[in-house]
Design an enzyme around this catalytic site. Structure first.
Site, short mmCIF file in Angstrom:
data_model
loop_
_atom_site.label_atom_id
_atom_site.label_comp_id
_atom_site.label_asym_id
_atom_site.label_seq_id
_atom_site.Cartn_x
_atom_site.Cartn_y
_atom_site.Cartn_z
N MET A 1 0.83 -1.19 0.00
CA MET A 1 0.00 0.00 0.00
C MET A 1 0.86 1.24 0.00
O MET A 1 1.88 1.28 0.68
CB MET A 1 -0.88 0.04 1.26
N LEU A 398 4.38 -6.66 2.38
CA LEU A 398 5.77 -6.39 2.01
C LEU A 398 5.88 -6.34 0.49
O LEU A 398 5.89 -7.38 -0.17
CB LEU A 398 6.67 -7.47 2.60
N GLU A 399 5.97 -5.15 -0.06
CA GLU A 399 5.94 -4.97 -1.51
C GLU A 399 7.33 -4.98 -2.14
O GLU A 399 7.48 -4.77 -3.33
CB GLU A 399 5.20 -3.66 -1.84
N ASN A 400 8.35 -5.22 -1.31
CA ASN A 400 9.71 -5.28 -1.83
C ASN A 400 10.28 -6.68 -1.70
O ASN A 400 11.48 -6.87 -1.63
CB ASN A 400 10.59 -4.27 -1.09
#
Length: 573
Positions: A1, A398-400
């Site tokens: 997000m 966790l977008e990484n």
């Protein structure tokens, strides 16, 4: 997000080549017979592009980088061309083959068509070093040749490929195209039990060089095969000890067994694993609450409308200790909202039957859980936050990237501490759930027995592949339903699937759709009505519901999203 209105990078990911991975995942490579050969000709590109055909003159051979020998393929996508290079390879009918290649550079894809059964493919995002792609298939009763291909992706950097192999029975095509046959891998080490429930034991082990898959044995009998370095063995009896071993496999064969570890399932009284969220509403609406002021309406937890069943507090922050997180209420940014008020508002929401959880990550989140120590730190710190603030659970956003082995370990450890009422939600990006081999999807499947819901983000995304093998553009009913189908048919239960959308055009860089589109997608999946051109093969009445970023942007738009979608979710069958 997103933590702010800044546009997140748009990921352009594969379409056609992700199909087999999306629907079926990657099967563990079956051991090959000693007589198996590499049927690909000029597999190392030592003879230039001999035996290969590349689209739009997009392929050439280079001397650097190479994986072995003196040459490798360079494919350069341009315009509407994805730099596909193909070779027709002779094979035998009713035979098992393992396809692999080493790749580097931009997005890289490897696959086969014309198998006579289920065509397969695999891919990887851009990589600065050589990485091996592997998948396998069985030929049909009358199949005598298949087409092997590599390609990149539109608008992305050039990719490199080397040492392509199709190991299996000699198809008579004078293959043997270089690179040499692989050797049988060594036995895995480091096997350990990472979690238990009353009916399952989760395992993890160290990877083995040259392995393309792993077999898991329970008391001497093979029970599953996987491509990663973790697995959950389910269907077990409560309060029972089992012995587990693991072997490594590739096209040359299967290794010896690892050392045995013992896993003991929990009793049926709870407290050691399982749960899946306790009393979460059958059909639930999840909303992210912003612990910061980025121009959306500032809210207290008490301001969040009753339409939201799960409130995800965004976000916890990383500490200097690997894997550990903390939470600091932004009292100044939230108009003087005090910690005591915050805790009291959480208790009031819980008294009203709602769940309040802490979200980890976001667009800028850099929490890394990459070994047993950081997994323990994650579980301990999240549990401490639950005790301090009264949170019901955790959201993984966790977008990484995440490590499936150790995030699984961390969440199972947290479950052991918190018990069966623990709420675990996940908010992967679209690409994270295109394939069961992706780390997010693996993690979700690894913790399926304690997972509450996966609310995939259907926004800030490029066009994606649906479960029917067609490409769908962001912002349509078909995009929502055909991508949800991948999760629904890939192993998650309908009750663990939710649709994540922005609450307004300000909530994301792209991908906002009207509440009507969200409701139509919910109807299509749960009832088989209001579908677009894509119609799922069956309905999923138990579909969990929907999620939005964020309750604050929803409030800024007069709560139009929650008023419409909330009522619709709660009216699902």
């Amino acid at each position: 997000m997103p933590r702010s209105r800044r546009r997140r990078r748009t990921a352009l990911w594969s379409a056609a080549t992700a199909l087999a991975v999306s629907v079926a995942g990657l099967a563990a490579a079956a051991p090959a017979a000693a007589a198996d050969v590499n049927n690909v000709r000029n597999a190392g590109f030592e003879s230039g592009l001999s035996n290969w055909t590349c689209s739009a003159n997009s392929g050439t051979t280079v001397n650097s980088p190479v994986h072995s020998g003196s040459s490798a393929l360079r494919g350069t996508p341009a315009g509407q061309d994805n730099a596909q290079c193909v070779q027709s390879v002779a094979v035998k009918p009713n035979s098992r083959y393992t396809l692999s290649a080493w790749v580097q550079g931009g997005y890289s894809y490897l696959g086969v068509t014309g198998s006579g059964t289920t065509d397969v493919s695999t891919w990887t995002p851009d990589s600065a070093s050589w990485k091996q792609l592997t998948t396998s298939f069985t030929t049909g009763a009358s199949t005598t040749s298949v087409t092997v291909y590599t390609h990149g992706w539109y608008g992305q950097a050039a990719y490199y490929a080397d040492d392509v192999s199709l190991f299996g029975p000699d198809g008579g095509g004078t293959g043997g195209g270089g690179g040499g046959n692989p050797t049988v891998p060594a036995a895995p080490s480091g096997l350990n039990v990472t979690g238990t429930t009353s009916s399952s034991v989760s395992l993890a082990w160290s990877g083995v060089s040259g392995a393309t898959g792993y077999n898991v044995y329970r008391n001497g009998t093979k029970v599953t095969g996987v491509t990663g370095t973790s697995a959950t063995v389910s269907g077990l009896t409560a309060s029972t000890s089992y012995g587990f071993q693991v072997t490594a496999t590739n096209a040359a064969g299967e290794s010896g067994k690892s050392a045995t570890v013992t896993g003991t399932t929990a009793g049926t009284g709870g407290g050691s694993g399982g749960g899946g969220g306790g009393s979460v509403a059958k059909h639930a609406v999840t909303g992210y609450w912003q612990n910061f002021n980025n121009g959306a309406r500032v809210q207290k937890i008490s301001d969040v409308p009753a339409a939201y069943d799960i409130i995800a507090v965004a976000f916890a922050d990383a500490t200097g200790t690997p894997g550990a997180v903390t939470f600091n209420l932004d009292s100044a940014g939230l108009g003087g909202y005090t910690v005591d008020q915050f805790k009291a508002d959480i208790r009031a929401k819980q008294a009203a039957g709602k769940k309040v959880i802490i979200s980890i990550g976001g667009q800028n989140g850099t929490v890394s859980v990459s070994d047993s120590g950081s997994a323990a730190n994650f579980a301990n710190s999240v549990y401490s936050l639950m005790q301090t603030y009264g949170f019901d659970g955790v959201d993984i956003d966790l977008e990484n990237g995440l490590n499936a082995t150790y995030m699984t370990q961390a969440l199972r450890s947290l479950s052991g501490k918190a018990g069966s009422s623990l709420v675990i939600t996940m908010a992967p990006q679209t690409i994270d759930m295109q394939s069961t081999s992706n780390s997010y999807f693996q993690t979700a499947l690894n913790i399926k027995d304690i997972l509450t819901v996966v609310n995939m983000q259907y926004y800030n995304s490029g066009s994606m592949l649906g479960c029917d093998g067609k490409v769908y553009s962001q912002g349509s009913v078909d995009f929502l339903t055909a991508l949800a189908c991948i999760q629904l048919e890939g192993g998650l239960s309908p009750a663990q699937v939710g649709l994540g959308l922005p609450a307004s055009t300000s909530g994301a860089g792209s991908g906002y759709v009207s509440p009507t589109v969200v409701n139509n997608a919910l109807d299509c999946l749960a009832r088989g009505t209001n579908c677009g051109s894509f119609r799922p093969s069956r309905t999923y009445p138990a579909l969990r519901g929907a999620m939005t970023w964020s309750t604050n942007w929803d409030a800024s738009a007069g709560n139009a999203w929650s008023n419409s979608v909330g009522a619709h979710v709660h009216a699902l069958p």
